[in-house]
Write a protein that holds these residues in place. Structure first.
Motif, mmCIF file in Angstrom:
data_model
loop_
_atom_site.group_PDB
_atom_site.id
_atom_site.type_symbol
_atom_site.label_atom_id
_atom_site.label_comp_id
_atom_site.label_asym_id
_atom_site.label_seq_id
_atom_site.Cartn_x
_atom_site.Cartn_y
_atom_site.Cartn_z
ATOM 1 N N THR A 109 0.811 -1.376 -0.122
ATOM 2 C CA THR A 109 -0.037 -0.023 0.192
ATOM 3 C C THR A 109 0.774 1.305 -0.046
ATOM 4 N N PHE A 110 2.174 1.118 0.178
ATOM 5 C CA PHE A 110 2.975 2.263 0.553
ATOM 6 C C PHE A 110 2.692 3.232 1.911
ATOM 7 N N SER A 111 1.797 2.832 2.659
ATOM 8 C CA SER A 111 1.381 3.497 4.030
ATOM 9 C C SER A 111 1.981 2.985 4.818
ATOM 10 N N ILE A 112 2.030 3.776 5.906
ATOM 11 C CA ILE A 112 2.912 3.562 7.236
ATOM 12 C C ILE A 112 2.409 1.943 7.662
ATOM 13 N N ASP A 113 3.318 1.123 8.149
ATOM 14 C CA ASP A 113 3.164 -0.367 8.583
ATOM 15 C C ASP A 113 2.591 -0.045 9.935
ATOM 16 N N VAL A 114 1.248 -0.180 10.173
ATOM 17 C CA VAL A 114 0.728 0.091 11.408
ATOM 18 C C VAL A 114 0.942 -0.899 12.504
ATOM 19 N N ASN A 115 1.715 -2.110 12.109
ATOM 20 C CA ASN A 115 1.965 -3.276 12.942
ATOM 21 C C ASN A 115 3.461 -2.894 13.554
ATOM 22 N N GLY A 127 2.239 11.599 19.904
ATOM 23 C CA GLY A 127 1.380 11.836 18.551
ATOM 24 C C GLY A 127 1.839 10.906 17.348
ATOM 25 N N ILE A 128 0.871 10.559 16.777
ATOM 26 C CA ILE A 128 1.074 9.712 15.605
ATOM 27 C C ILE A 128 0.589 10.548 14.180
ATOM 28 N N LEU A 129 1.176 10.553 13.430
ATOM 29 C CA LEU A 129 1.248 11.361 12.072
ATOM 30 C C LEU A 129 0.897 10.379 11.053
ATOM 31 N N PRO A 130 -0.096 9.899 10.548
ATOM 32 C CA PRO A 130 -0.305 8.810 9.456
ATOM 33 C C PRO A 130 -0.383 9.639 8.145
ATOM 34 N N ILE A 131 -0.061 9.151 7.262
ATOM 35 C CA ILE A 131 -0.205 9.730 5.907
ATOM 36 C C ILE A 131 -1.195 8.976 4.699
ATOM 37 N N HIS A 132 -2.012 9.440 4.382
ATOM 38 C CA HIS A 132 -2.829 8.776 3.645
ATOM 39 C C HIS A 132 -2.536 8.878 2.032
ATOM 40 N N LEU A 133 -1.770 8.157 1.746
ATOM 41 C CA LEU A 133 -0.783 8.386 0.725
ATOM 42 C C LEU A 133 -1.382 7.692 -0.633
ATOM 43 N N PHE A 134 -1.348 8.492 -1.816
ATOM 44 C CA PHE A 134 -1.616 8.215 -2.947
ATOM 45 C C PHE A 134 -3.076 7.737 -3.082
ATOM 46 N N ASN A 135 -3.385 6.312 -3.152
ATOM 47 C CA ASN A 135 -4.893 5.780 -3.521
ATOM 48 C C ASN A 135 -5.546 5.711 -2.333
ATOM 49 N N GLN A 136 -5.052 5.556 -0.926
ATOM 50 C CA GLN A 136 -5.904 4.800 0.052
ATOM 51 C C GLN A 136 -5.370 5.501 1.222
ATOM 52 N N MET A 137 -6.313 5.248 2.325
ATOM 53 C CA MET A 137 -5.905 5.775 3.632
ATOM 54 C C MET A 137 -5.274 4.758 4.441
ATOM 55 N N ALA A 138 -4.685 5.066 5.484
ATOM 56 C CA ALA A 138 -3.756 4.310 6.521
ATOM 57 C C ALA A 138 -4.832 3.655 7.422
ATOM 58 N N ASP A 139 -4.478 2.351 7.897
ATOM 59 C CA ASP A 139 -5.311 1.433 8.627
ATOM 60 C C ASP A 139 -5.851 2.576 10.136
ATOM 61 N N MET A 140 -7.098 3.187 10.045
ATOM 62 C CA MET A 140 -6.924 4.387 10.963
ATOM 63 C C MET A 140 -7.759 3.460 12.192
ATOM 64 N N ASP A 141 -8.291 2.105 12.151
ATOM 65 C CA ASP A 141 -8.788 1.534 13.363
ATOM 66 C C ASP A 141 -7.594 1.104 14.193
ATOM 67 N N LYS A 142 -6.644 0.569 13.611
ATOM 68 C CA LYS A 142 -5.363 0.265 14.382
ATOM 69 C C LYS A 142 -4.612 1.614 14.965
ATOM 70 N N ILE A 143 -4.748 2.618 14.123
ATOM 71 C CA ILE A 143 -4.022 3.653 14.618
ATOM 72 C C ILE A 143 -4.428 4.455 15.786
ATOM 73 N N ARG A 165 -12.281 7.872 2.248
ATOM 74 C CA ARG A 165 -13.435 7.405 3.435
ATOM 75 C C ARG A 165 -12.958 5.897 3.843
ATOM 76 N N TRP A 166 -12.863 6.120 5.080
ATOM 77 C CA TRP A 166 -12.453 4.677 5.872
ATOM 78 C C TRP A 166 -13.907 4.468 6.727
ATOM 79 N N LYS A 167 -14.119 2.838 6.576
ATOM 80 C CA LYS A 167 -14.927 2.254 7.611
ATOM 81 C C LYS A 167 -14.529 1.408 8.574
ATOM 82 N N GLY A 168 -13.727 0.532 8.101
ATOM 83 C CA GLY A 168 -13.141 -0.057 9.149
ATOM 84 C C GLY A 168 -14.212 -0.901 10.041
ATOM 85 N N ASN A 169 -14.009 -0.860 11.490
ATOM 86 C CA ASN A 169 -14.958 -1.388 12.453
ATOM 87 C C ASN A 169 -16.152 -0.574 12.582
#
Length: 373
Positions: A109-115, A127-143, A165-169
């Protein structure tokens, strides 16, 4: 056939009367700083994204700087983020003498590895600064789970993520930038929602954070010439707000056209073994701001595209931890192997709503011809 990486002229020519009328109305009224079109555009962004507050600023970079300051990403405190991003995602922390702490990315995905985030949390992390990069959002549930358990603030860099838009859980989708404490958008001309110059937006659902952001963008003033803070001079230009308001009316149509272009690329390049197409992960609605692929002999392909008058871009040729400006952080080559590997293979192909099917097919055929040699 010449294929531009991006052009604004086609969209302008399609909607010339609307753009000209919007710009002329601002000029005639003469209210160029935080004029009525800015207020109207902020309200429209609130409605589109679901954010309670939207505060227009001069650029996406300024949005990150203001938000980082307000959230306390400064004075030696640590903020976890990705090394595979644009400079501003980390320089906004450094400008306030904070410390960006990098973790590697997910190769798919090229996004931050949330694990890998939680292992870098310590008593100095704020803090945490996730970047929603290129095509998709980072895993905001885990973040958000990590942030809530460790009492951390979250600043979403959604500069490239308008419309995602993120749905997740959760029971419903939430727009990028509206999940953490602050979110920021960039309206740089090439963005999905791009102006005719620089522009940015801060969004939040927090009353106090919104109050501070509105103050910080006008030098820290609660009211004119009454300063509670040392703030910034960073306001969304009224002319840009007028242009962006025209574009916002057509944003869903533009996103749909980008999706059609991306599907054509995927279809035409799927049998090219030398090209790897990123995967979309998580329950989300993605947006193809850019179309990146991983390519064998990337630099040779880039030169071939150039010779055939096809525009391209490389986001990003060198991760931040390997940049001279970040040497003082003490990172070295090999610390983030996925980001380093991706930086040597990634290349972005032309994608914008007005690009034609014939142009996309020409790009794909040119790529396949390169690997047939």
């Amino acid at each position: 056939m010449k294929v531009d990486f991006y052009t604004s002229q086609r969209e302008y020519n399609e909607k010339r009367v609307q753009f000209d009328n919007a710009i002329q109305a601002v000029v005639q009224k003469g209210n160029f700083i935080l004029g009525e079109p800015v207020v109207e555009f902020e309200k429209a962004i609130q409605e589109y994204t679901g954010a309670k507050y939207a505060i227009g600023v001069a650029s996406g970079t300024d949005a990150l700087i203001l938000a980082s300051d307000i959230l306390g990403f400064k004075n030696g405190k640590e903020v976890i983020t990705s090394p595979f991003t644009f400079l501003a995602s980390a320089s906004c922390i450094i400008r306030h003498q904070g410390k960006p702490v990098f973790v590697d990315i997910d190769e798919d995905t090229f996004s931050i590895d949330v694990n890998k985030i939680e292992e870098r949390v310590n008593e100095n992390t704020v803090g945490i600064l996730p970047i929603h990069l290129f095509n998709q959002m980072a895993d905001m549930d885990k973040i958000m789970d990590i942030a809530n358990r460790h009492d951390l603030r979250v600043l979403e860099d959604a500069a490239e993520a308008f419309g995602m838009r993120w749905k997740g859980n959760e029971s419903d989708y939430r727009h990028s930038g509206c999940i953490g404490d602050f979110g920021v958008y960039s309206f740089f001309p090439t963005k999905t929602l791009g102006g005719y110059g620089d522009g940015g937006m801060i969004v939040t659902n927090n009353d106090e954070l919104a109050r501070l952001a509105k103050s910080y963008r006008v030098h820290g003033a609660a009211k004119k010439y009454h300063y509670d803070f040392i703030g910034y001079n960073s306001r969304l230009d009224t002319l840009q707000a007028a242009v962006l308001s025209v574009k916002l009316k057509y944003i869903d149509e533009a996103i749909k056209k980008r999706e059609e272009v991306a599907k054509l690329y995927i279809e035409r390049l799927s049998e090219c073994e030398e090209i790897k197409i990123p995967k979309i992960k998580g329950d989300q609605k993605h947006v193809y701001y850019v179309f990146n692929v991983l390519a064998q002999n990337r630099d040779g392909l880039a030169e071939h595209l150039k010779k055939n008058e096809i525009g391209y871009s490389i986001y990003y040729p060198r991760p931040l931890h390997m940049q001279k400006a970040f040497e003082y952080l003490g990172y070295k080559e090999g610390d983030f192997p996925v980001a380093e590997k991706v930086s040597k293979e990634i290349i972005a192909l032309p994608i914008y709503p007005e690009i034609t099917k014939e142009e996309v097919e020409f790009v794909c055929e040119t790529i396949k011809n390169f690997y047939r040699k």
